[in-house]
Scaffold this motif. Structure first.
Motif, PDB file in Angstrom:
ATOM      1  N   ASP A 177       0.828  -1.209   0.000  1.00 27.57           N
ATOM      2  CA  ASP A 177       0.000   0.000   0.000  1.00 27.57           C
ATOM      3  C   ASP A 177       0.865   1.263   0.000  1.00 27.57           C
ATOM      4  O   ASP A 177       0.547   2.261  -0.659  1.00 27.57           O
ATOM      5  CB  ASP A 177      -0.925   0.008   1.216  1.00 27.57           C
ATOM      6  CG  ASP A 177      -1.999  -1.064   1.130  1.00 27.57           C
ATOM      7  OD1 ASP A 177      -2.113  -1.715   0.068  1.00 27.57           O
ATOM      8  OD2 ASP A 177      -2.727  -1.246   2.127  1.00 27.57           O
ATOM      9  N   ALA A 178       1.961   1.224   0.765  1.00 28.23           N
ATOM     10  CA  ALA A 178       2.866   2.377   0.805  1.00 28.23           C
ATOM     11  C   ALA A 178       3.500   2.623  -0.554  1.00 28.23           C
ATOM     12  O   ALA A 178       3.614   3.763  -1.012  1.00 28.23           O
ATOM     13  CB  ALA A 178       3.937   2.154   1.868  1.00 28.23           C
ATOM     14  N   LEU A 179       3.905   1.526  -1.236  1.00 23.64           N
ATOM     15  CA  LEU A 179       4.516   1.664  -2.564  1.00 23.64           C
ATOM     16  C   LEU A 179       3.512   2.241  -3.559  1.00 23.64           C
ATOM     17  O   LEU A 179       3.858   3.086  -4.396  1.00 23.64           O
ATOM     18  CB  LEU A 179       5.023   0.306  -3.046  1.00 23.64           C
ATOM     19  CG  LEU A 179       6.215  -0.279  -2.276  1.00 23.64           C
ATOM     20  CD1 LEU A 179       6.518  -1.689  -2.763  1.00 23.64           C
ATOM     21  CD2 LEU A 179       7.439   0.624  -2.437  1.00 23.64           C
ATOM     22  N   VAL A 202      10.064  -0.906   7.630  1.00 23.67           N
ATOM     23  CA  VAL A 202      11.115  -0.395   6.731  1.00 23.67           C
ATOM     24  C   VAL A 202      11.114   1.122   6.577  1.00 23.67           C
ATOM     25  O   VAL A 202      11.937   1.671   5.838  1.00 23.67           O
ATOM     26  CB  VAL A 202      10.964  -1.049   5.336  1.00 23.67           C
ATOM     27  CG1 VAL A 202      11.357  -2.523   5.379  1.00 23.67           C
ATOM     28  CG2 VAL A 202       9.552  -0.889   4.799  1.00 23.67           C
ATOM     29  N   MET A 203      10.235   1.826   7.244  1.00 19.80           N
ATOM     30  CA  MET A 203      10.168   3.279   7.062  1.00 19.80           C
ATOM     31  C   MET A 203      11.294   3.981   7.824  1.00 19.80           C
ATOM     32  O   MET A 203      11.965   3.394   8.689  1.00 19.80           O
ATOM     33  CB  MET A 203       8.814   3.805   7.541  1.00 19.80           C
ATOM     34  CG  MET A 203       8.619   3.763   9.051  1.00 19.80           C
ATOM     35  SD  MET A 203       7.001   4.401   9.509  1.00 19.80           S
ATOM     36  CE  MET A 203       7.083   4.278  11.300  1.00 19.80           C
ATOM     37  N   THR A 249      10.380   6.386   1.654  1.00 17.74           N
ATOM     38  CA  THR A 249      10.883   7.094   0.494  1.00 17.74           C
ATOM     39  C   THR A 249      11.431   6.154  -0.568  1.00 17.74           C
ATOM     40  O   THR A 249      11.567   4.936  -0.338  1.00 17.74           O
ATOM     41  CB  THR A 249      12.018   8.057   0.907  1.00 17.74           C
ATOM     42  OG1 THR A 249      13.165   7.273   1.289  1.00 17.74           O
ATOM     43  CG2 THR A 249      11.606   8.923   2.095  1.00 17.74           C
ATOM     44  N   ASP A 250      11.764   6.724  -1.728  1.00 22.15           N
ATOM     45  CA  ASP A 250      12.430   5.944  -2.774  1.00 22.15           C
ATOM     46  C   ASP A 250      13.716   5.319  -2.245  1.00 22.15           C
ATOM     47  O   ASP A 250      14.079   4.196  -2.605  1.00 22.15           O
ATOM     48  CB  ASP A 250      12.749   6.839  -3.973  1.00 22.15           C
ATOM     49  CG  ASP A 250      11.499   7.220  -4.756  1.00 22.15           C
ATOM     50  OD1 ASP A 250      10.484   6.509  -4.615  1.00 22.15           O
ATOM     51  OD2 ASP A 250      11.544   8.222  -5.496  1.00 22.15           O
ATOM     52  N   GLY A 257       7.925  10.823  -4.569  1.00 26.30           N
ATOM     53  CA  GLY A 257       9.107  10.109  -4.097  1.00 26.30           C
ATOM     54  C   GLY A 257       9.042   9.675  -2.653  1.00 26.30           C
ATOM     55  O   GLY A 257      10.020   9.141  -2.119  1.00 26.30           O
ATOM     56  N   PHE A 258       7.889   9.866  -1.976  1.00 28.32           N
ATOM     57  CA  PHE A 258       7.768   9.422  -0.594  1.00 28.32           C
ATOM     58  C   PHE A 258       6.302   9.441  -0.179  1.00 28.32           C
ATOM     59  O   PHE A 258       5.440  10.000  -0.875  1.00 28.32           O
ATOM     60  CB  PHE A 258       8.581  10.312   0.342  1.00 28.32           C
ATOM     61  CG  PHE A 258       7.859  11.566   0.788  1.00 28.32           C
ATOM     62  CD1 PHE A 258       7.395  11.684   2.094  1.00 28.32           C
ATOM     63  CD2 PHE A 258       7.634  12.618  -0.083  1.00 28.32           C
ATOM     64  CE1 PHE A 258       6.727  12.817   2.517  1.00 28.32           C
ATOM     65  CE2 PHE A 258       6.973  13.767   0.329  1.00 28.32           C
ATOM     66  CZ  PHE A 258       6.511  13.870   1.639  1.00 28.32           C
TER      67      PHE A 258
END
Length: 336
Positions: free
Chosen positions: A234-236, A283-284, A261-262, A245-246
């Motif tokens: 979902d974040a991607l 992973v953020m 972010t990228d 880019g984020f």
């Protein structure tokens, strides 16, 4: 065979040019004239600055001929750096324009000789009004210097003109000394970039200094955001959908907890093989770089450059995301 004029000649003698030799002599003489000013700064410089800082009116700058042109530039520099100032022609001052000068003003008078008739003619009137006078001359014993409340010595050993007649080194020295006064006053006043922008609202300079983050940021539906615990997928999708880019990652109270972010995606690819079980929390980047909407856009540029990032989350005082700012927005607006 022709010679390419952009290719340096292997023979130094072939580069000899009387015109360039003359230019180099001129630059050397003027450089020496400006360098000599520093050693002559004394308590008179302090007094001149103190008079202008205490001025309740405006600084009236005057001068005749070439000195008049320099005086006009000094007045403009003072006015744009926090010291209200304007130029008055000394010849016109004796024919009515002296009414533009009030006892609350300070007069800065330029004359290399210190004896310019049009300038010395207004001395008695200034004394009668009680208007403080600062002189800038090349002769400390001149009439103008002796009758001034403070004297700035802009004298030069010689003019760059080979006849030692045309004002060249002397006007350069006066211009540099005027800049020194303006910058000293600027620093004493605590003059800021935002103050400067108020005097330069037009063009790219004003745009660069006046625009705030809130003027450029993406908001509403253009603000990328996902809740904590969201699947990484979902974040991607949110990063891709908004194209900034984020994405912001927020908690149940809609407070910014981190960003994805990228760059985080590249690190995820390096460190994880199975994305299906990952959430954005895993992973953020916490807490993520952020900025206030009321900050100048120029400050946002500095934050991005210092941290080598291309986007920022914009948050309010409670930490709620209210916008997103990308480097491309700053480029399009002319801020950089």
């Amino acid at each position: 065979m022709t010679t390419d004029p952009t290719t340096p000649s292997p023979n130094p003698a072939a580069d000899a040019s009387p015109l360039r030799d003359s230019a180099r002599r001129t630059l050397e003489i003027e450089q020496q004239a400006v360098a000599a000013l520093g050693s002559r700064l004394d308590s008179h410089f302090d007094r001149a600055c103190e008079l202008m800082l205490a001025c309740q009116g405006r600084v009236v700058v005057t001068g005749m001929g070439k000195s008049g042109h320099i005086a006009g530039k000094i007045a403009a520099t003072l006015a744009s750096t926090g010291t209200p100032a304007f130029f008055v022609h000394p010849g016109e001052a004796s024919h009515g324009d002296l009414g533009m000068i009030t006892p609350g003003d300070v007069v800065l008078a330029l004359s290399n000789s210190g004896e310019t008739a049009e300038v010395t003619a207004i001395l008695p009137l200034l004394k009668r009004m009680g208007t403080p006078l600062i002189s800038m001359t090349g002769h400390p014993d001149s009439t103008l210097a002796r009758h001034a409340d403070a004297h700035l010595d802009a004298g030069v050993a010689r003019e760059a003109c080979p006849l030692d007649l045309a004002p060249t080194a002397s006007t350069t020295a006066a211009l540099a000394l005027g800049d020194a006064v303006a910058v000293a006053l600027l620093e004493a006043r605590g003059f800021t970039a935002e103050d400067f922008a108020r005097s330069h609202p037009g063009g790219s300079l004003g745009k660069r200094l006046l625009l705030r983050v809130c003027d450029l940021m993406h908001q509403g539906e253009r603000l990328p955001s996902v809740p904590l615990g969201s699947p990484l997928r979902d974040a991607l999708l949110e990063v891709t959908r908004q194209g900034l880019g984020f994405t912001c990652v927020v908690d149940e109270q809609n407070r910014l907890i981190g960003v994805y972010t990228d760059g985080d995606l590249r690190r995820t690819l390096d460190q994880h093989h199975d994305f299906r079980r990952l959430t954005v929390d895993d992973v953020m980047t916490r807490p993520g770089k952020r900025i206030s909407p009321d900050v100048l856009a120029a400050e946002a540029v500095r934050v991005m450059e210092d941290n080598r990032i291309t986007a920022l989350a914009v948050v309010d005082d409670e930490g709620h995301p209210v916008g997103a700012l990308h480097m491309h927005d700053l480029l399009r607006s002319g801020v950089i």
